[in-house]
Design a protein around this motif. Structure first.
Motif, PDB file in Angstrom:
ATOM      1  N   PHE A 356       0.680  -1.084   0.076  1.00 38.04           N
ATOM      2  CA  PHE A 356      -0.442  -0.094   0.268  1.00 38.04           C
ATOM      3  C   PHE A 356       0.596   1.243   0.296  1.00 38.04           C
ATOM      4  N   THR A 357       0.763   1.922  -0.818  1.00 40.31           N
ATOM      5  CA  THR A 357       1.707   3.745  -1.062  1.00 40.31           C
ATOM      6  C   THR A 357       1.037   4.223  -0.458  1.00 40.31           C
ATOM      7  N   VAL A 358       1.646   5.104   0.286  1.00 41.88           N
ATOM      8  CA  VAL A 358       0.960   6.247   1.109  1.00 41.88           C
ATOM      9  C   VAL A 358       2.122   7.642   0.839  1.00 41.88           C
ATOM     10  N   PRO A 359       1.442   8.893   0.729  1.00 40.34           N
ATOM     11  CA  PRO A 359       1.933  10.399   0.747  1.00 40.34           C
ATOM     12  C   PRO A 359       2.970   9.982   1.872  1.00 40.34           C
ATOM     13  N   VAL A 360       4.479  11.104   1.795  1.00 40.60           N
ATOM     14  CA  VAL A 360       5.276  10.790   3.233  1.00 40.60           C
ATOM     15  C   VAL A 360       4.608  12.469   3.369  1.00 40.60           C
ATOM     16  N   PRO A 361       3.698  12.711   4.834  1.00 41.36           N
ATOM     17  CA  PRO A 361       3.747  14.218   4.736  1.00 41.36           C
ATOM     18  C   PRO A 361       4.722  14.759   5.420  1.00 41.36           C
ATOM     19  N   GLN A 362       4.103  15.973   5.322  1.00 38.75           N
ATOM     20  CA  GLN A 362       5.002  16.821   5.148  1.00 38.75           C
ATOM     21  C   GLN A 362       6.704  17.249   4.944  1.00 38.75           C
ATOM     22  N   THR A 363       6.299  16.974   3.923  1.00 36.43           N
ATOM     23  CA  THR A 363       7.619  17.768   2.644  1.00 36.43           C
ATOM     24  C   THR A 363       7.134  17.057   1.499  1.00 36.43           C
ATOM     25  N   GLU A 364       7.588  18.275   0.788  1.00 30.71           N
ATOM     26  CA  GLU A 364       7.438  18.632  -0.818  1.00 30.71           C
ATOM     27  C   GLU A 364       7.905  17.460  -1.837  1.00 30.71           C
ATOM     28  N   ALA A 365       8.509  16.636  -0.871  1.00 29.21           N
ATOM     29  CA  ALA A 365       9.836  15.747  -1.742  1.00 29.21           C
ATOM     30  C   ALA A 365       8.803  14.315  -2.402  1.00 29.21           C
ATOM     31  N   SER A 366       7.974  14.575  -1.101  1.00 33.10           N
ATOM     32  CA  SER A 366       7.192  13.020  -1.534  1.00 33.10           C
ATOM     33  C   SER A 366       7.326  12.999  -2.583  1.00 33.10           C
TER      34      SER A 366
END
Length: 430
Positions: A356-366
């Protein structure tokens, strides 16, 4: 973070200028164990701290990045054990460093490194364990002139835009922390080319050198951990940090502490293996808000490893666990765009049932979760983009059948993600 660049700008000029204005606190430190490498720096720093503190020594520790709070980067040593810096002490040091910088161009990491030097110089301790931020040669910590030991952990390709796209180039950058005549410990290297560069540099600079596999070794034996060098043989408890790679990390820490001149006896080493702590490195999450969302009796692991070499180490540990207790393995992964996502996922082919792929919070590099799912598919893993870790855990719980085996769940791919998980779960590092 709002005032200064977030990116990398490798140079020693700005930190050197700032140190001059602060009366050169980096020249007033206790003996320093300086640690570079691609993987294992944080775990090995934790082993060094445990060894030194179990021997009764006051130990400062600098690591980066932090997982949840900036304070995690600054651990101040004391006779009763070390502690994370408190708010008032950190704020005062940051203010003084910022004033000395006079608003000139500088990166956040350089300001934090200067703050570390101020804190470590002003608080008495017997030893300081200082982890490199990025690379070595031009890392802001590398104004340390005479380390008690330079320790270089496993080297692999990472941060290739700054360090080079060949392991020999990366090794040359990491070798930049080696100083003429100062002791060097070289941890387990996965590639001969990296080890050769490190050994050649140490020999050229006439450094006393200890190399893993040559001058010191570590291996498991009947449920125990054996460390051996030219002078001692330790029969120790298995390290509290999980994974076969942690045996090599622990061995490098023992060699480094001994190389730095600290007499660590068998008892202290044995206690250190049992007391060592390092969050987000095969950390078992057994309680917390996120854990409560998972299927009943799930085994949930958190690891911040984010490159193929780290992925291999994590996969080996999971595979070993599945040999003992075969469960379906699910992965919840978020990664940033500077990492080799496909080759990270490739380490788990045949082991992980679904990602399950998720966004990495609080970084524009996600990496967007739908793009990351494509990378997992390219590596041969079935993948599905999900909005968050919490939603992934809920989905697993909703689809759990009564007679299904409880899953083994790995949350991984980024230290930023690991920090967000620890915060949301309510289990922040102390």
């Amino acid at each position: 973070m709002g005032l200064h660049p977030k990116g990398f700008d490798l140079s020693l000029d700005r930190i050197g200028r700032l140190m001059d204005r602060l009366d050169n606190p980096h020249l007033h430190l206790p003996p320093v164990i300086h640690i570079a490498g691609t993987n294992g720096k944080g775990s090995t720093s934790a082993f060094c701290r445990a060894l030194l503190e179990e021997a009764g020594l006051a130990c400062h520790v600098h690591t980066s990045p932090h997982l949840v709070r900036w304070h995690e980067r600054f651990r101040l040593g004391g006779r009763g054990g070390s502690r994370l810096v408190d708010d008032d002490t950190l704020a005062d040091a940051l203010d003084r460093v910022a004033d000395a910088n006079r608003g000139e161009h500088i990166t956040v990491f350089e300001l934090l490194t200067a703050t570390m030097f101020v804190l470590f110089a002003e608080h008495p301790a017997d030893v300081a364990v200082i982890e490199v931020g990025l690379g070595g040669r031009f890392d802001a910590t590398n104004i340390i002139q005479r380390p008690a030991t330079s320790l270089i952990m496993p080297i692999a390709l990472d941060h290739t835009a700054w360090l080079g796209d060949k392991v020999e180039l990366v090794a040359a950058e990491k070798a930049g922390i080696i100083k003429p005549g100062c002791p060097v410990v070289i941890g387990a290297q996965m590639q001969d080319a990296a080890r050769d560069v490190l050994v050649e540099t140490a020999e050229r600079l006439e450094c006393p050198t200890s190399v893993y596999g040559q001058d010191f070794v570590a291996f498991p034996d009947q449920g125990r951990f054996v460390y051996q060098d030219g002078d001692v043989l330790f029969d120790l408890a298995m390290p509290r940090l999980l994974g076969r790679h942690q045996l090599a990390n622990a061995a490098a820490a023992i060699a480094a502490v001994r190389s730095a001149g600290f007499d660590i006896g068998h008892g202290a080493a044995d206690r250190a293996m049992q007391s060592v702590q390092w969050p987000a490195r095969m950390q078992r999450l057994s309680r917390g808000a996120l854990v409560d969302l998972a299927p009943a009796n799930s085994e949930i692991w958190l690891d911040g490893g984010h490159n193929p070499a780290a992925g291999q180490a994590i996969a080996e540990e999971l595979a070993a666990r599945n040999e003992i207790d075969d469960r379906p393995v699910f992965m919840i992964a978020g990664m940033i765009d500077t990492k080799d996502q496909t080759n990270f996922f490739r380490q788990f082919a045949g082991l992980v049932k679904r990602v399950f792929t998720v966004p990495v919070p609080q970084t524009e590099a996600s990496v967007p979760n739908d793009e990351l799912a494509v990378k997992a598919n390219e590596a041969g893993l079935p993948a599905e983009p999900i909005h968050s870790v919490a939603n992934a855990l809920r989905l697993l719980a909703d689809n759990q059948e009564t007679d299904d085996l409880s899953p083994r769940i790995l949350i991984c791919g980024s230290l930023y993600l690991a920090g967000a998980v620890l915060k949301e779960n309510g289990t922040v590092p102390e």
